[in-house]
Scaffold this motif. Structure first.
Motif, short mmCIF file in Angstrom:
data_model
loop_
_atom_site.label_atom_id
_atom_site.label_comp_id
_atom_site.label_asym_id
_atom_site.label_seq_id
_atom_site.Cartn_x
_atom_site.Cartn_y
_atom_site.Cartn_z
N HIS A 118 0.91 -1.16 -0.02
CA HIS A 118 -0.04 -0.06 0.05
C HIS A 118 0.91 1.24 -0.14
O HIS A 118 0.46 2.38 -0.49
N LYS A 119 2.22 1.17 0.34
CA LYS A 119 3.06 2.38 0.43
C LYS A 119 3.25 2.72 -0.93
O LYS A 119 3.60 4.00 -1.38
N ILE A 120 3.18 1.81 -2.06
CA ILE A 120 3.90 2.34 -3.26
C ILE A 120 2.85 3.50 -3.54
O ILE A 120 3.42 4.44 -4.40
N ALA A 121 1.58 3.44 -3.76
CA ALA A 121 0.79 4.47 -4.23
C ALA A 121 1.02 5.96 -3.53
O ALA A 121 0.61 6.87 -3.98
N ARG A 122 1.77 5.96 -2.23
CA ARG A 122 2.14 6.96 -1.49
C ARG A 122 3.21 7.41 -1.57
O ARG A 122 3.96 8.29 -1.08
N GLY A 123 4.28 6.87 -2.75
CA GLY A 123 5.44 7.32 -3.19
C GLY A 123 6.72 6.60 -2.59
O GLY A 123 7.63 7.21 -2.54
N PHE A 124 6.24 5.52 -1.71
CA PHE A 124 7.40 4.85 -1.01
C PHE A 124 8.00 3.73 -2.23
O PHE A 124 7.16 3.04 -3.00
N GLU A 125 9.27 3.89 -2.30
CA GLU A 125 9.85 3.04 -3.55
C GLU A 125 10.41 1.72 -2.83
O GLU A 125 10.94 1.60 -1.97
#
Length: 381
Positions: free
Chosen positions: A330-337
């Protein structure tokens, strides 16, 4: 060089241990490991018996490796349950094992501590051989180095101790001046989703306060532990790996490395009540999202408190990275790579060693493919 094992961090003074630590990574410091031990979070009773490696030369402490004898695999975040199950099915004991790790802390960092002028390769080779000997003598099935830096992991590979890959998601500060500046780098749909999530939290009446560790009181720690404990009880039926004494001691000894973000909601008498909180650890470059708790669940409150407020803090304090913890697509959509993590594993049994080595090799192909695929889903333009 003399190598021995100690069963308490207090067998080495804080001054001597910390002189081996890098200046800006908090989790290997004497204070952090002592807080875990003194509070009873790491003990034989909890399945985390301290068994640290210390290396001396000419009467001087030359190097150390934080380590623990484990009688289970909880709290490690490099999952070897399937290996333990295979041992069980064949009537062989997988536990005890030994791990070089920071308990309950899946944060990449140094796992061999040494003075700056020492030869790391020589130390790693000597430590690896000492660990093999200790494992055979103490009947450990295996030993494991969890979340080391890539250089250490590579040197262990050279000792034929296979490297296993994992994947986490970290946020990187590319000289953003504000959260809006960060959002401006995203495509329109993802940017609007985040704005909507943050707005819904505000519309529910929440406000946030950021408290540095030096400003935290005993009451702050009491409230935070109640939040932390309540969340663990709801999710898993136990009160969590960490105790109230751990948090109190951490606050007393490592306050400069702590940040608490409280989520507050107005009450009928116009005061504010703490509903949730996230406790972060920080150093000079990185914010580590570590502990969360809440009394009640609200839409998007977890994301806001643990991630968006963390990004706000990292930008405001010019930190370059935000490690939001293990797992979490879920972090991907928040800009976590996606970021690759490493572990290394020595397996004592000649019957199991080839199979586990083959498993690690095959899994690594999948992990790399997964990380590459995740990069294609990043929300940036």
């Amino acid at each position: 060089m003399q190598i021995r094992f100690i069963d308490s961090i207090h067998q080495i003074s804080a001054a001597h241990w910390n002189q081996l630590c890098p200046p800006d990574y908090p989790f290997v410091r004497h204070e952090f490991l002592a807080a875990l031990e003194d509070s009873g979070c790491t003990s034989a009773a909890t399945g985390w018996q301290a068994h640290h490696v210390v290396m001396h030369a000419d009467g001087q402490l030359l190097a150390a490796m934080p380590g623990y004898i484990k009688t289970h695999s909880y709290g490690e975040y490099v999952f070897d349950w399937s290996w333990a199950d295979a041992y069980r099915r064949y009537g062989v004991d997988y536990y005890p094992k030994w791990i070089n790790a920071i308990p309950f802390t899946p944060c990449v960092g140094p796992r061999l501590l040494s003075k700056a002028d020492t030869q790391t390769t020589e130390l790693i080779n000597a430590a690896a051989q000492a660990l093999i000997t200790e494992s055979i003598e103490k009947n450990f099935s295996s030993w494991h180095c969890l979340f080391p830096d890539n250089a250490t992991s590579t040197k262990l590979c050279e000792q034929d101790i296979p490297q296993r890959l994992g994947c986490q998601f970290h946020w990187f500060n590319r000289d953003y001046k504000s959260f809006e500046d960060f959002l401006a780098q995203m495509n329109s749909r993802k940017r609007k989703n985040i704005i909507k999530e943050r707005r819904q939290v505000i519309e529910q009446g929440f406000v946030f306060e950021v408290k540095n560790g030096t400003d935290l009181t005993a009451r702050d720690w009491e409230v935070f532990y109640a939040l932390y404990r309540n969340t663990y009880l709801k999710r898993s039926g136990h009160s969590g790996y960490l105790s109230a004494d751990f948090f109190q001691q951490l606050g007393a000894t490592m306050s400069n490395n702590l940040v608490l973000i409280n989520a507050l909601q107005p009450t009928e008498n116009r005061s504010h009540s703490i509903i949730a909180a996230a406790l972060f650890v920080r150093d000079g470059t990185t914010l580590y999202g570590r502990y969360w708790g809440c009394f009640e669940e609200y839409q998007f409150l977890h994301f806001e408190t643990c991630y968006y407020q963390g990004i706000d803090y990292a930008i405001a304090n010019q930190l370059t990275r935000f490690d939001g913890g293990a797992q979490g697509e879920h972090k991907i959509a928040r800009g976590f790579e996606p970021v690759l993590t490493y572990s290394n594993h020595w397996i004592g049994s000649s019957d199991f060693r080839p199979a586990i080595k083959q498993f690690i090799a095959q899994e690594s192909v999948s992990i790399r493919a997964y990380a590459n695929e995740a990069r294609t889903s990043l929300p940036f333009k």
